[in-house]
Each structure stands twice: as structure tokens, then as C-alpha cells.
Design a protein around this motif. Sequence first.
Motif, mmCIF file in Angstrom:
data_model
loop_
_atom_site.group_PDB
_atom_site.id
_atom_site.type_symbol
_atom_site.label_atom_id
_atom_site.label_comp_id
_atom_site.label_asym_id
_atom_site.label_seq_id
_atom_site.Cartn_x
_atom_site.Cartn_y
_atom_site.Cartn_z
ATOM 1 N N LYS A 159 -0.667 -13.521 0.888
ATOM 2 C CA LYS A 159 -1.608 -13.870 -0.050
ATOM 3 C C LYS A 159 -3.047 -14.016 0.226
ATOM 4 C CE LYS A 159 1.819 -16.843 -0.324
ATOM 5 N NZ LYS A 159 2.440 -18.017 -0.326
ATOM 6 N N ILE A 160 -3.276 -13.740 1.611
ATOM 7 C CA ILE A 160 -4.619 -13.883 1.959
ATOM 8 C C ILE A 160 -5.859 -13.043 1.007
ATOM 9 C CG2 ILE A 160 -4.568 -12.069 4.061
ATOM 10 C CD1 ILE A 160 -5.609 -13.998 5.571
ATOM 11 N N PHE A 161 -5.498 -12.210 0.527
ATOM 12 C CA PHE A 161 -6.324 -11.592 -0.286
ATOM 13 C C PHE A 161 -6.050 -11.611 -1.605
ATOM 14 C CE2 PHE A 161 -6.492 -9.233 4.034
ATOM 15 C CZ PHE A 161 -8.002 -9.264 4.230
ATOM 16 N N GLY A 162 -5.408 -12.756 -1.973
ATOM 17 C CA GLY A 162 -5.072 -12.956 -3.313
ATOM 18 C C GLY A 162 -3.562 -12.993 -3.802
ATOM 19 N N ILE A 163 -3.180 -13.902 -4.502
ATOM 20 C CA ILE A 163 -1.833 -13.862 -4.985
ATOM 21 C C ILE A 163 -1.571 -12.535 -5.653
ATOM 22 C CG2 ILE A 163 -2.396 -15.058 -7.173
ATOM 23 C CD1 ILE A 163 0.774 -15.484 -4.923
ATOM 24 N N GLN A 164 -2.550 -12.104 -6.601
ATOM 25 C CA GLN A 164 -2.359 -10.885 -7.466
ATOM 26 C C GLN A 164 -2.135 -9.677 -6.446
ATOM 27 O OE1 GLN A 164 -5.147 -12.441 -6.964
ATOM 28 N NE2 GLN A 164 -6.790 -10.658 -6.219
ATOM 29 N N ASN A 165 -2.266 -9.611 -5.083
ATOM 30 C CA ASN A 165 -2.167 -8.596 -4.261
ATOM 31 C C ASN A 165 -0.842 -8.919 -3.297
ATOM 32 O OD1 ASN A 165 -4.156 -7.119 -4.965
ATOM 33 N ND2 ASN A 165 -5.555 -7.958 -3.694
ATOM 34 N N ALA A 166 -0.393 -9.881 -3.471
ATOM 35 C CA ALA A 166 0.845 -10.411 -2.548
ATOM 36 C C ALA A 166 2.100 -9.676 -3.007
ATOM 37 C CB ALA A 166 0.972 -12.033 -2.745
ATOM 38 N N MET A 167 3.380 -9.973 -2.351
ATOM 39 C CA MET A 167 4.640 -9.392 -2.638
ATOM 40 C C MET A 167 5.585 -10.818 -2.430
ATOM 41 S SD MET A 167 4.193 -5.978 -0.248
ATOM 42 C CE MET A 167 5.913 -5.462 -0.433
ATOM 43 N N GLY A 193 0.419 -14.679 5.542
ATOM 44 C CA GLY A 193 0.139 -13.239 6.262
ATOM 45 C C GLY A 193 1.180 -12.256 5.969
ATOM 46 N N ASP A 194 1.313 -11.104 6.561
ATOM 47 C CA ASP A 194 2.248 -10.171 6.505
ATOM 48 C C ASP A 194 3.519 -10.466 7.269
ATOM 49 O OD1 ASP A 194 0.259 -8.753 5.089
ATOM 50 O OD2 ASP A 194 -0.124 -7.606 6.638
ATOM 51 N N VAL A 195 4.797 -9.867 6.886
ATOM 52 C CA VAL A 195 5.626 -9.916 7.624
ATOM 53 C C VAL A 195 5.877 -8.613 8.107
ATOM 54 C CG1 VAL A 195 8.342 -10.006 7.598
ATOM 55 C CG2 VAL A 195 7.039 -11.365 6.128
ATOM 56 N N VAL A 196 5.906 -8.541 9.660
ATOM 57 C CA VAL A 196 6.123 -7.070 10.189
ATOM 58 C C VAL A 196 7.467 -7.286 11.085
ATOM 59 C CG1 VAL A 196 3.667 -7.361 10.316
ATOM 60 C CG2 VAL A 196 5.008 -8.323 12.396
ATOM 61 N N HIS A 197 7.643 -5.763 11.150
ATOM 62 C CA HIS A 197 9.147 -5.803 11.931
ATOM 63 C C HIS A 197 8.782 -6.123 13.477
ATOM 64 C CE1 HIS A 197 12.455 -3.744 14.081
ATOM 65 N NE2 HIS A 197 12.776 -3.448 12.975
ATOM 66 N N PRO A 198 9.515 -7.018 14.113
ATOM 67 C CA PRO A 198 9.269 -7.626 15.240
ATOM 68 C C PRO A 198 9.165 -6.506 16.638
ATOM 69 C CG PRO A 198 11.462 -8.233 14.695
ATOM 70 C CD PRO A 198 10.653 -7.597 13.482
ATOM 71 N N ASP A 199 9.830 -5.393 16.425
ATOM 72 C CA ASP A 199 9.634 -4.730 17.526
ATOM 73 C C ASP A 199 8.899 -3.395 17.372
ATOM 74 O OD1 ASP A 199 12.244 -5.498 18.615
ATOM 75 O OD2 ASP A 199 13.539 -4.476 17.493
ATOM 76 N N THR A 200 8.471 -2.953 16.107
ATOM 77 C CA THR A 200 7.585 -2.052 16.040
ATOM 78 C C THR A 200 6.295 -2.482 15.522
ATOM 79 O OG1 THR A 200 8.222 -1.420 13.434
ATOM 80 C CG2 THR A 200 9.664 -0.406 15.311
ATOM 81 N N GLY A 201 5.996 -3.830 14.961
ATOM 82 C CA GLY A 201 4.868 -4.008 14.386
ATOM 83 C C GLY A 201 4.849 -3.453 13.023
ATOM 84 N N ALA A 202 5.452 -2.533 12.525
ATOM 85 C CA ALA A 202 5.162 -2.175 10.972
ATOM 86 C C ALA A 202 5.246 -3.110 10.009
ATOM 87 C CB ALA A 202 6.235 -1.037 10.920
ATOM 88 N N VAL A 203 4.169 -3.010 9.226
ATOM 89 C CA VAL A 203 4.347 -4.175 7.921
ATOM 90 C C VAL A 203 5.368 -3.736 6.968
ATOM 91 C CG1 VAL A 203 2.988 -5.037 6.080
ATOM 92 C CG2 VAL A 203 1.879 -4.176 8.170
ATOM 93 N N LEU A 204 6.060 -4.838 6.622
ATOM 94 C CA LEU A 204 7.512 -4.549 5.814
ATOM 95 C C LEU A 204 6.950 -5.240 4.436
ATOM 96 C CD1 LEU A 204 10.040 -5.878 8.448
ATOM 97 C CD2 LEU A 204 9.204 -3.520 7.777
ATOM 98 N N ALA A 205 6.352 -6.306 4.441
ATOM 99 C CA ALA A 205 5.936 -6.905 3.127
ATOM 100 C C ALA A 205 4.702 -7.868 3.448
ATOM 101 C CB ALA A 205 6.978 -7.870 2.633
ATOM 102 N N GLY A 206 3.995 -7.972 2.698
ATOM 103 C CA GLY A 206 2.603 -8.531 2.646
ATOM 104 C C GLY A 206 1.413 -8.026 1.802
ATOM 105 N N SER A 207 0.085 -8.305 2.164
ATOM 106 C CA SER A 207 -0.931 -8.069 1.101
ATOM 107 C C SER A 207 -1.074 -6.731 1.065
ATOM 108 C CB SER A 207 -2.351 -8.385 1.895
ATOM 109 O OG SER A 207 -3.283 -8.249 1.031
ATOM 110 N N ARG A 208 -1.055 -6.137 -0.351
ATOM 111 C CA ARG A 208 -1.294 -4.855 -0.685
ATOM 112 C C ARG A 208 -2.838 -4.600 -0.996
ATOM 113 N NH1 ARG A 208 1.090 -4.811 -6.089
ATOM 114 N NH2 ARG A 208 0.899 -6.881 -5.807
ATOM 115 N N THR A 209 -3.201 -3.390 -1.102
ATOM 116 C CA THR A 209 -4.499 -2.889 -1.352
ATOM 117 C C THR A 209 -4.730 -3.275 -2.858
ATOM 118 O OG1 THR A 209 -3.665 -0.638 -2.031
ATOM 119 C CG2 THR A 209 -4.545 -0.884 0.321
ATOM 120 N N ASP A 210 -6.188 -3.202 -3.265
ATOM 121 C CA ASP A 210 -6.518 -3.751 -4.658
ATOM 122 C C ASP A 210 -5.977 -2.912 -5.818
ATOM 123 O OD1 ASP A 210 -8.001 -5.709 -3.628
ATOM 124 O OD2 ASP A 210 -9.931 -4.998 -3.577
#
Length: 336
Positions: A159-167, A193-210
Amino acid sequence: MQHLPTPEDPGSITRVAGIEVGHFTDTRRPTGCSVVLARAGAVAGVDVRGAAPGTRETDLLHPSNLVEQVHGIVLAGGSAWGLEAATGAVRWLEERGVGFDVAVGRLPIVPAAVLFDLLVGDMRVRPDAAAGYAACEAASMAPVAEGNVGAGAGAAVGKIFGIQNAMKGGIGSASVTVNGVTVGALIACNALGDVVHPDTGAVLAGSRTDDGQAMRDTRRALLRGEAPRPLLAGTNTTIGVVATDAVLTKAQAHRLAVAAHDGLARSINPVHTMSDGDTLFALGTGLAQRNPGMMLLATMAAEAVALATVRAVQAASALTTAEGLHLPCARDFARP
């Protein structure tokens, strides 16, 4: 006996002997509460890392204070109003003769923590004492239901860039067993913040682009100089419970809660912010009748918490409220 979590078998906090979990999900809007019960009592600790927490009865868990055991933990949506759910859990346990002996009766000890989900649906609907009671009625040792249930029903992440861009956030569970001792976690993830894979750091869910079509990657966006949107303090939080069947002292339970936050740091970025109320409880039922050492238990706790946090978003489903807020889920963005 050994068990390391896999996508096919992540485990569950209910694999810890002496632990039961129940959810109440309010059908009037996405909110609810979850209870973790230890009817025989469990040594407990807590660690609050976020700067905007909402909690009940956490002071008694300090290692220097009197009460040694608790009988349940409540996790709830509804912000500060949701703390009322603990009252229902106390009543349910008292009716069953569970609690701290105070000579004239038994007083159940039930600490609680809440998350802010008031932006998702009608904020006038929030967990109350009846919700906490209902969650206890539903409690069992079965594998924990995950995703849009209980305290995770109205959770959102990124939600850091707005709830409308959240997941969509949610609630998840995982467990680790090493040499016959189990540590499990239950995590309701409503992170800024974003939820990331603890082993790879890949973003799984979080802020989306506008345009809503891709992950923004909050960490890299902030480091590029993108300014976060104005935030209402306390509108985010990841709360949870880590439990073990190992024998713990109260001081060790506190340290286990501290170490468990390492799992949040590996799976949420950024974490422990001024706008989060991140709070983790630790429980020790002692039913394994031994302690394999705090080094191992701390490692297991961080692992279980990291994976339970991932489960919280992987199990979540997309949501569109009557007010028009759309929160896609991690599966919507998962690569084949």
C-alpha cells in the motif's frame, strides 16, 4: 521425525502438539479474527517491532512479570475495535474451565493483536466479542485454512504507493520439524511493503504500477527516488503467532518471538516501518518434553514465519469491494 516445508506440504501451526486454531470470517464485509488456543496453557512471549501496534495484554508477557502461561492468542482485523474479539475468546475459555487460578475462579489469559483493514469494505463492520467466541467454537487441530479467512479476510499488501495499487493479503501457516521438535507459525499479512520469496527475493505480491499491470517492486522504486504516497499511520501491520512443542522458559519465549521477526524481514520489504504495527507472539506448549537449543529453535521460527507469510499471499484470492476497490492476488501475477 523431520519435516521441511514444501509447496506441496507447507505444514501448519496445528502440527505443534497442544495448539488449536479457529477462524471467524464476517460475510458482511471482508474482515474477521483468528484464535490460537493452548487450553493446557503455554509459556508465552511477544516482540513488537512496528511503530503503530494495536495490542492487548502484551505487558504481562515480559519475562520479569508474574503470569507464566497464556491460554490463547487472538489475531483480528478491525483495527483497535477488533481487540474486543479477545473478550469473546476469554468467555469461551472460562465456560470450559480454562484459565489462571485466581482462587475464586479461573481467568483465561488471552493477549491479542489487530491489523487495520478498515479501507476494505464498510468500516462499521468489525470483529467483536461474538466473533472471538465463534472463532473459538471453530477451533481444531486440523490444518489451518489460509487466504481470505479470519484475520486475513480484509488484509492487503503493497500500500506504500496507494491502496488502489495494492494487492490482496491474507493469512497463512507453515511448520518445521527437526528431530521430533516442531515450530509452526500463523501469519496475517497486511503489510505496507511487498511480500517477497525468502530464497530468491522475487516479488510475489505488493504494490503494482499505476496501470495495475505489473509489480512495481517497492524496494527498487524507493531507491530510484519514487516518493511514497501520503500514508495514514497505523493502516498496515503483519501480526502472527509462532508456536513450538519444545520446553521454553518465559525469557526463551521472548527471544523466540524476537528471532521470529527475522522471518518477516526475509519475506516482506520494507518491513517494521513507522506505518506498520508488526507484532509476533511466541508460545511453548512443552509437550515435546525437551528443548533442542535456542539456536535451532530460532532458525526454525524464522523459517516457519517466512514461509507462512508467503502462504498468506499465495493462498489469497482476488477481491473487489462494493465500493469499487479491486485487489488482485498473487496468483493473478504468477508466472507459469
